[in-house]
Design a protein around this motif. Structure first.
Motif, PDB file in Angstrom:
ATOM      1  N   PHE A   1       0.839  -1.182   0.000  1.00 43.13           N
ATOM      2  CA  PHE A   1       0.000   0.000   0.000  1.00 43.13           C
ATOM      3  C   PHE A   1       0.881   1.241   0.000  1.00 43.13           C
TER       4      PHE A   1
ATOM      5  N   ASP B   1       1.461   4.518   1.415  1.00 44.60           N
ATOM      6  CA  ASP B   1       1.066   5.326   2.561  1.00 44.60           C
ATOM      7  C   ASP B   1       1.260   6.821   2.344  1.00 44.60           C
TER       8      ASP B   1
ATOM      9  N   ALA C   1      -9.076  -0.591   7.105  1.00 44.63           N
ATOM     10  CA  ALA C   1      -7.789  -0.231   7.707  1.00 44.63           C
ATOM     11  C   ALA C   1      -7.406  -1.230   8.798  1.00 44.63           C
TER      12      ALA C   1
ATOM     13  N   LYS D   1      -4.359  -3.607   8.214  1.00 44.22           N
ATOM     14  CA  LYS D   1      -3.295  -2.956   8.983  1.00 44.22           C
ATOM     15  C   LYS D   1      -2.664  -1.805   8.189  1.00 44.22           C
ATOM     16  N   ILE D   2      -3.549  -0.945   7.690  1.00 48.12           N
ATOM     17  CA  ILE D   2      -3.141   0.260   6.961  1.00 48.12           C
ATOM     18  C   ILE D   2      -3.917   1.427   7.559  1.00 48.12           C
ATOM     19  N   SER D   3      -3.583   2.648   7.145  1.00 47.82           N
ATOM     20  CA  SER D   3      -4.334   3.803   7.628  1.00 47.82           C
ATOM     21  C   SER D   3      -5.631   3.949   6.843  1.00 47.82           C
TER      22      SER D   3
ATOM     23  N   THR E   1      -4.958   5.582   3.554  1.00 47.59           N
ATOM     24  CA  THR E   1      -4.413   4.662   2.549  1.00 47.59           C
ATOM     25  C   THR E   1      -5.533   3.850   1.920  1.00 47.59           C
ATOM     26  N   SER E   2      -6.487   3.429   2.738  1.00 51.61           N
ATOM     27  CA  SER E   2      -7.638   2.696   2.210  1.00 51.61           C
ATOM     28  C   SER E   2      -8.399   3.562   1.210  1.00 51.61           C
TER      29      SER E   2
ATOM     30  N   ASN F   1      -6.318   4.025  -2.000  1.00 52.87           N
ATOM     31  CA  ASN F   1      -6.300   2.831  -2.849  1.00 52.87           C
ATOM     32  C   ASN F   1      -7.651   2.607  -3.529  1.00 52.87           C
TER      33      ASN F   1
END
Length: 197
Positions: free
Chosen positions: A87, A89, A143, A147-149, A152-153, A156
């Motif tokens: 991803f 970030d 997220a 395990k992303i912010s 970022t979601s 994407n």
């Protein structure tokens, strides 16, 4: 159905086979949305059913079974692809102004055709798009799962929609003027009102 589930809890092979047979198509459709090809989808499906049979004792019979199994299969697909996801970030969704009108991308597509286009996305974009647009997860839930912010979601998802719009535009550039735009992708796969064209 409850008798099959009870048999699976007792680890009866015949019940496991019946459950697998009953939900194969439904679960395979979920796996195909996340997988790059049918071999990957089959691998995710088998891993998912192994988890279903392992954890079926935790199923609450008061609740519907179909959403329960769908959640396990979806989570298995996410686990399968999480290690391959990269991803970005550093991109913030606020950098992109037109995120709100992306629904038009898939309004013009039949499910099967959309699936073909979605499978062409990178694993990161494909996973976020599936979770948000098809499975109905919020950005906060995505997220947490990946395990992303949250940003970022959102980013994407925006990029996935943007790539789908571009793919649709390429398909529509080759359309004859007498065929409506919403039938162009069906034309690409050789169907028009159920007939070969």
């Amino acid at each position: 159905m409850q008798s099959i589930i009870n048999g699976c809890i007792k680890k009866e092979r015949s019940s496991q086979y019946l459950l697998y047979k009953e939900f194969y198509s439904y679960c395979m459709a979920i796996c195909r949305r996340y997988a790059l090809n049918d071999d990957d989808a089959a691998e995710v499906l088998n891993d998912g059913f192994l988890k279903v049979f392992t954890h079926i004792g935790k199923y609450d019979p008061v609740k519907p079974f179909k959403p329960w199994i769908a959640r396990i299969i979806t989570n298995t697909a996410i686990d399968h692809y999480r290690t391959n996801l990269k991803f970005s970030d550093h991109d913030d969704v606020s950098d992109h102004e037109d995120i709100g009108y992306a629904a038009s991308v898939y309004e013009q597509l039949a499910y099967k055709d959309l699936l073909i286009l979605v499978q062409q996305l990178s694993p990161a974009y494909r996973t976020v798009f599936n979770l948000y647009a098809i499975d109905g997860y919020s950005h906060e839930e995505i997220a947490g799962l990946l395990k992303i912010s949250t940003g970022t979601s959102k980013s994407n998802l925006f990029k996935a929609r943007q790539q789908l719009r571009e793919k649709l535009m390429v398909l529509n550039m080759n359309k004859p003027p007498d065929i409506p735009a919403d039938l162009q992708i069906e034309r690409k796969v050789g169907r028009y009102n159920g007939e070969q064209i």
